[in-house]
Design an enzyme around this catalytic site. Structure first.
Site, PDB file in Angstrom:
ATOM      1  CB  ILE A   1      30.083  41.567  42.963  1.00 41.27           C
ATOM      2  CG1 ILE A   1      30.132  42.853  43.228  1.00 41.27           C
ATOM      3  CG2 ILE A   1      28.958  40.698  43.850  1.00 41.27           C
ATOM      4  CD1 ILE A   1      28.967  43.708  43.153  1.00 41.27           C
TER       5      ILE A   1
ATOM      6  CB  VAL B   1      38.997  42.714  41.687  1.00 38.42           C
ATOM      7  CG1 VAL B   1      40.335  43.309  42.212  1.00 38.42           C
ATOM      8  CG2 VAL B   1      38.558  41.856  42.855  1.00 38.42           C
ATOM      9  N   GLY B   2      38.922  45.623  40.532  1.00 38.12           N
ATOM     10  CA  GLY B   2      39.493  46.703  39.803  1.00 38.12           C
ATOM     11  C   GLY B   2      40.555  47.297  40.049  1.00 38.12           C
TER      12      GLY B   2
ATOM     13  CG  PHE C   1      38.950  52.940  43.320  1.00 41.34           C
ATOM     14  CD1 PHE C   1      39.474  54.220  43.113  1.00 41.34           C
ATOM     15  CD2 PHE C   1      38.187  52.450  44.363  1.00 41.34           C
ATOM     16  CE1 PHE C   1      39.041  55.189  44.185  1.00 41.34           C
ATOM     17  CE2 PHE C   1      37.700  53.229  45.409  1.00 41.34           C
ATOM     18  CZ  PHE C   1      38.187  54.563  45.356  1.00 41.34           C
ATOM     19  N   GLY C   2      39.924  49.141  43.713  1.00 34.31           N
ATOM     20  CA  GLY C   2      39.605  48.208  44.619  1.00 34.31           C
ATOM     21  C   GLY C   2      38.824  47.221  44.505  1.00 34.31           C
ATOM     22  CE  LYS C   3      40.234  42.029  47.656  1.00 39.53           C
ATOM     23  NZ  LYS C   3      40.595  41.409  49.095  1.00 39.53           N
TER      24      LYS C   3
ATOM     25  CE  LYS D   1      34.575  52.312  42.196  1.00 39.15           C
ATOM     26  NZ  LYS D   1      34.501  52.830  40.751  1.00 39.15           N
TER      27      LYS D   1
ATOM     28  CG  ASP E   1      37.784  53.363  31.633  1.00 39.17           C
ATOM     29  OD1 ASP E   1      38.303  52.488  30.486  1.00 39.17           O
ATOM     30  OD2 ASP E   1      38.031  52.803  32.597  1.00 39.17           O
TER      31      ASP E   1
END
Length: 834
Positions: free
Chosen positions: A501, A503-504, A506-508, A523, A619
């Site tokens: 849902i 992706v960033g 850090f990961g998926k 996450k 952030d």
């Protein structure tokens, strides 16, 4: 044939002797070809030879096809216009073969423009280009404007072969090209990678592609003014920070290459003699930041070269102590650059990686070193892509190689197993593995059920860890949140790609369902994550000690098998960003946007005031505000959050982290973090909510690329109606809009001391909401007022009163009732602890 080739080389040699005496560098290999042309084409101090009459012996192609452009089909302002009036057409695999006199780095420049022609539709061309063992272009489709694709190859053979391969049922074409040797000094053998511990990138074995070459100072430098024929574009089209915060300079006469011990091959004097300087008016000396933004292909490393030269007024004593800092995507690229000597050019090379965002931000900020004057200058910049380990410069090709490589490896494994194990033994092994799997699955279900029962009873639990997990960074007090890996894998259907849902960095993020039907967001960090273990630890530590209806709740985490997995409550409606732009979600109305603003502000206010030491999010952005099924806003992603200053301190000194476009400029330049940095970022989010568009949008006209700058300019001119999202313009009441606008302006104040607290922001937003809905006795308004007082209890037993907002219409009996309930809850909590 041989006689014709010899004549060609003699002719080319004579032309080179006539053309290059005035240049500092005389290339031994110098092929300049105008494809499809029957006459030689002069361009500045160079001559492009006609390939029709002189170059056919170097080209191997199924058919000799050339094309001529229709009259007036090429923009008259195009540099090198004559090169784009003819083209060579390839209807099958074709090769150019060049004899190389001097091995080493060479330019390969491809000139491409799909002009109009009655016989060929060049705009439908699709083709690939390779040289040596490198892929330069893969399934390339030309743009509608003249384009130069520039590559740097380290040629170690006596022959260079340039291949053009059309796609099926398509053609390839080429207007002109250059193959030219370059000085050995231009590209280093290896370069340090920023953000790593002593790692270097070996450039000798890689192909390079120029993404952009920029001259600062709002001036372009044409190839005729560069000894290596390079084009330097003006930086003004890439500046995203306010143009009022920079000055464009020109002082070519100050540049002294002799003192620097370097030649103009690194960069011409016109580049070092012009620059962009931070604005140094007295009232703005602490608000120094200039940012340039470039679109790049994600997944590659990039070679970055900064060009510096102090061309400032030498008589100003402040210029004798000039230090500043360069950033690449919020990481230090060059810290405390020393330009105290006037007129001496210098350059700094670094390598950086670009993640999935595909965006490279270059920022110039002041330095605090040696009590230096708060100033800085950048003269030139080069951004160059580095080929991947497979020798490709095409992103699509790299993905195909990765996929095919994985498939190949899997096939080899099965072949090995099949040949090494007999049929009967193989069947026995399968049966045994199946039995063990079923047993582990039953045990996992039992463990998970027990885990949930413990959690339901408010008790902590500790799952036995594997030896690898003994080094976990998570403190013992947080073990009650730890999930077994098998439970997480089951919840996500073995991390199915169909459940992704988001992706960033850090990961998926996967959608998951626990065995009791609870929906969760999972996450999963990757080993290459630039956040890493420290951010993994930070997020768990932060989320496990705060609880608030407007903060995303931590369900658990998993650190088995070197995994970094965080499990949150699932937010049905995704991110606020998705509901504002870039998706097919229904547009939010003004009332919904105000409610989301208020909810987010409550969450941030709790972070800043809900414990002894403030928690600064660092952030805050629309992508980190999530919405549940009822569009209730919750602040998420605490990976880079920071504890606030001690009671006797005003700020926390720390490396700058955050997202460009949202970063507090004061924090960016001073590295001094306060809760007012979150207030600035929230002000940017409010602008997004009001305008319904991204903070940075390169598709917009130059003056509108940076949303904050454009919006502030419009507000200063009294043109508020221009920036309001058309989807809500008709429903916004003027008084509510003005209150919202005033709050935004206060949040975006240049100095943190002039910004409001999040409590003040919350008060003003609730006022804007009341001005929008009207009568506070309205049922919906009454419901909203009943939520104005948030009483939250943390895991430590502390409670915090949220902002009272506007107390009109709020029953004080309810206020005191809530306080009494909170105190009783704390007493009960303390008794349970005893």
């Amino acid at each position: 044939m041989r006689v014709g080739i010899c004549k060609f080389f003699i002719w080319a040699l004579l032309i080179s002797c006539l053309v290059f005496p005035s240049l500092e560098f005389d290339p031994e290999d110098n092929y300049l070809i105008n494809c499809g042309s029957s006459v030689n084409t002069p361009l500045d101090h160079r001559v492009f030879l006609a390939d029709v009459s002189n170059f056919s012996s170097f080209l191997s192609t199924p058919q000799n096809i050339s094309a001529v452009a229709n009259s007036d089909s090429i923009p008259s302002a195009t540099y090198g216009l004559a090169l784009y009036q003819t083209a060579r057409i390839f209807n099958g695999s074709s090769q150019y073969n060049f004899s190389i006199k001097k091995q080493g780095r060479h330019w390969i420049r491809l000139h491409l423009f799909p002009f109009l022609n009655p016989s060929f539709n060049l705009s439908t061309a699709k083709f690939s280009v390779s040289a040596q063992n490198f892929t330069l272009l893969k399934d390339f489709q030309p743009s509608s404007a003249p384009t130069v694709k520039e590559y740097l190859l380290n040629i170690t053979t006596k022959t260079l072969v340039l291949n053009f391969i059309p796609a099926a049922n398509s053609i390839a074409f080429l207007n002109a090209f250059e193959v030219t040797s370059i000085p050995d000094e231009l590209i280093p053998a290896d370069v340090a990678t920023i953000g790593s511990s002593g790692q270097h990138q070996n450039l000798e074995t890689r192909a390079l592609e120029t993404v952009v070459r920029v001259n600062m100072g709002n001036e372009a430098v044409l190839p005729k003014n560069d000894s290596l024929g390079r084009l330097w574009l003006s930086d003004s089209g890439y500046l995203t920070s306010n143009h009022n915060l920079v000055l464009f300079l020109s002082n070519v006469g100050l540049v002294n290459f002799t003192t620097a011990g370097m030649s103009e091959n690194i960069g011409p004097s016109l580049v070092y003699g012009t620059g962009t300087e931070l604005y140094t008016a007295l009232e703005d000396r602490n608000i120094l930041n200039a940012t340039w933004q470039f679109q790049v292909d994600p997944g590659f490393d990039y070679f970055i070269r900064f060009h510096f030269c102090n061309i400032l007024n030498a008589s100003d004593p402040n210029r004798n102590n000039l230090f500043f800092t360069m950033y690449l995507n919020s990481e230090f690229a060059a810290k405390d650059v020393n330009l105290s000597t006037v007129g001496v050019p210098q350059y700094i090379d670094v390598v950086t990686s670009v993640n999935s965002i595909g965006q490279l931000n270059v920022s110039l900020g002041s330095s605090n070193a040696f009590n230096s004057f708060p100033d800085g200058i950048l003269n030139g910049l080069e951004v160059i892509k580095i080929s991947d380990s497979g020798g490709s410069l095409a992103a699509a090709d790299a993905r195909v190689q990765e996929k095919s490589s994985a498939t190949s490896s899997k096939s080899k494994v099965w072949v090995f197993v099949g040949s090494a194990v007999g049929v009967s033994i193989f069947i026995m092994v399968v049966v045994l593995v199946f039995a063990l799997f079923c047993r582990r699955r039953r045990r996992a279900i039992v463990v998970h059920t027990t885990l949930e029962q413990f959690a339901a009873n408010g008790a902590s639990f500790v799952v036995n860890k594997s030896p690898a997990a003994d080094s976990s960074l998570i403190s013992e007090s947080k073990r009650g949140y730890r999930f077994p890996f098998v439970v997480v894998r089951e919840a996500t259907d073995n991390f199915s790609e169909s459940l992704i849902i988001g992706v960033g960095g850090f990961g998926k993020v996967y959608k998951g369902v626990l065995s009791d039907g609870t929906k969760v967001a999972v996450k999963r960090g990757v080993s290459e994550s630039r956040q890493g273990l420290s951010e993994f630890k930070t997020e768990i530590e932060m989320l496990s000690q705060v609880r608030h209806r407007h903060l995303v709740s931590l369900i658990g985490y998993c650190d088995e098998r070197n995994e970094m997995i965080i499990i949150y409550e699932f937010m049905e409606n995704g991110t606020l960003k998705d509901h504002l732009y870039g998706s097919d979600h229904p547009k939010l109305n003004w009332r919904q946007r105000l409610e989301i603003c208020i909810g987010s502000a409550r969450g941030l206010h709790y972070l800043h005031t809900g414990s002894v030491k403030a928690i600064i999010h660092r952030d805050v952005k629309s992508a980190n505000i999530l919405l549940d099924e009822n569009l209730l806003a919750k602040v998420a992603d605490f990976g880079i959050s920071k504890s606030g200053p001690e009671l006797d301190q005003t700020h926390v000194s720390t490396v700058v982290k955050g997202s460009f476009g949202y970063l507090d400029p004061e924090y960016l330049t001073t590295q001094q973090l306060t809760d007012k940095s979150d207030v600035y970022s929230f002000g940017v989010v409010m602008i997004e909510i009001l305008c319904g568009r991204p903070v940075i949008d390169p598709s917009q006209p130059r003056e509108r690329v940076n949303l904050v700058e454009w919006a502030i300019q419009c507000l200063n001119r009294g043109e508020l109606e221009i920036i309001v999202d058309p989807h809500i313009a008709s429903e916004v009441k003027p008084d509510s809009l003005m209150k919202f606008k005033e709050t935004v302006e206060k949040c975006l104040a240049d100095l943190g001391a002039n910004r409001p607290t999040m409590g003040d922001v919350l008060w003003n937003l609730e006022s804007a909401f009341q001005l929008q809905v009207g009568d506070p006795r309205d049922k919906n308004q009454e419901q909203t007022n009943s939520q104005k007082l948030d009483v939250s209890i943390s895991s430590t037993g502390q409670f915090s009163l949220g902002s009272f907002g506007d107390l009109e219409g709020v029953s004080m009996r309810r206020v005191f009732s809530n306080m009494i309930k909170a105190e009783n809850a704390i007493d009960q909590h303390q008794q349970d602890a005893i």
